[in-house]
Design a protein around this motif. Structure first.
Motif, PDB file in Angstrom:
ATOM      1  N   SER A  58      -0.769  -4.642  -7.883  1.00 18.13           N
ATOM      2  CA  SER A  58      -0.682  -4.762  -6.424  1.00 18.13           C
ATOM      3  C   SER A  58       0.683  -5.258  -5.983  1.00 18.13           C
ATOM      4  O   SER A  58       1.221  -4.801  -4.977  1.00 18.13           O
ATOM      5  CB  SER A  58      -1.754  -5.725  -5.904  1.00 18.13           C
ATOM      6  OG  SER A  58      -3.027  -5.198  -6.116  1.00 18.13           O
ATOM      7  N   ALA A  97      -4.336  -5.912  -0.478  1.00 14.25           N
ATOM      8  CA  ALA A  97      -4.802  -5.698  -1.849  1.00 14.25           C
ATOM      9  C   ALA A  97      -4.312  -6.812  -2.763  1.00 14.25           C
ATOM     10  O   ALA A  97      -5.075  -7.376  -3.550  1.00 14.25           O
ATOM     11  CB  ALA A  97      -4.330  -4.337  -2.360  1.00 14.25           C
ATOM     12  N   ARG A  98      -3.038  -7.148  -2.659  1.00  9.47           N
ATOM     13  CA  ARG A  98      -2.477  -8.209  -3.494  1.00  9.47           C
ATOM     14  C   ARG A  98      -3.156  -9.544  -3.222  1.00  9.47           C
ATOM     15  O   ARG A  98      -3.551 -10.264  -4.143  1.00  9.47           O
ATOM     16  CB  ARG A  98      -0.971  -8.310  -3.239  1.00  9.47           C
ATOM     17  CG  ARG A  98      -0.153  -9.125  -4.216  1.00  9.47           C
ATOM     18  CD  ARG A  98       0.092 -10.589  -3.910  1.00  9.47           C
ATOM     19  NE  ARG A  98       0.283 -10.952  -2.529  1.00  9.47           N
ATOM     20  CZ  ARG A  98       1.459 -11.127  -1.942  1.00  9.47           C
ATOM     21  NH1 ARG A  98       2.575 -10.952  -2.610  1.00  9.47           N
ATOM     22  NH2 ARG A  98       1.524 -11.500  -0.681  1.00  9.47           N
ATOM     23  N   THR A 138      -8.162   1.052  -7.361  1.00  7.39           N
ATOM     24  CA  THR A 138      -6.961   0.299  -7.700  1.00  7.39           C
ATOM     25  C   THR A 138      -5.697   1.142  -7.707  1.00  7.39           C
ATOM     26  O   THR A 138      -4.657   0.686  -8.134  1.00  7.39           O
ATOM     27  CB  THR A 138      -7.122  -0.359  -9.087  1.00  7.39           C
ATOM     28  OG1 THR A 138      -7.368   0.662 -10.051  1.00  7.39           O
ATOM     29  CG2 THR A 138      -8.260  -1.353  -9.075  1.00  7.39           C
TER      30      THR A 138
END
Length: 156
Positions: A58, A97-98, A138
């Motif tokens: 990410s 996402a990170r 992902t």
């Protein structure tokens, strides 16, 4: 990956990596090797290694998206236009996402986190035994066709 973000703060990935290494008394490379050799020996270590890998992925996507956005803004700094909007959305998605993956790593690092004790812990153990992996895709978000390509070796 850079050691520091441009505003001088320490990168979240570096902080979490240090916390993982301190918890297990191993470098990430040593921990990865141990988990690869015996994934069932310590499920917390196995989960942390997997989520740390997702976090690194990410961060790479975020770095690339930020680089692409800066490249577009540097070419047309006075005008905000569609490609910049698309890139801003890409950066925002990469940050989400990170940060979500960072939260998962933090949860695994906290032995007193909600859901890790008593009945909830038993349910978690049963869930771990049957789950195939993360429920969220992902892969990196699709890049616009007109987005500039990221230069190799450029970090923020």
């Amino acid at each position: 990956m850079s050691d520091e973000i441009s505003d001088g703060t320490v990168d979240v990935v570096d902080v979490l990596t240090e916390q993982i290494e301190a918890r297990f008394g191993l470098s990430m490379e040593q921990l990865k090797a141990a988990v690869t050799e015996a994934p069932a020996a310590n499920l917390d270590a196995t989960d942390l290694v997997r989520w740390h890998g997702l976090l690194l992925e990410s961060q790479t996507v975020l770095d690339r998206a930020e680089h692409d956005l800066l490249a577009v803004l540097e070419t047309e700094p006075a005008h905000v236009f569609d490609p910049a909007h698309d890139l801003v959305r890409r950066v925002e998605a990469a940050v989400l996402a990170r940060d979500g993956r960072a939260q998962a790593v933090r949860w695994y690092l906290d032995p007193t986190a909600p859901g890790k004790q008593a009945l909830a812990a038993e349910r978690l153990a049963r869930f771990r035994a049957t789950r195939p992996g993360p429920a969220i895709p992902t892969s990196a978000p699709p890049r616009p066709a007109n987005a500039p390509q990221a230069a190799q070796g450029v970090t923020r």
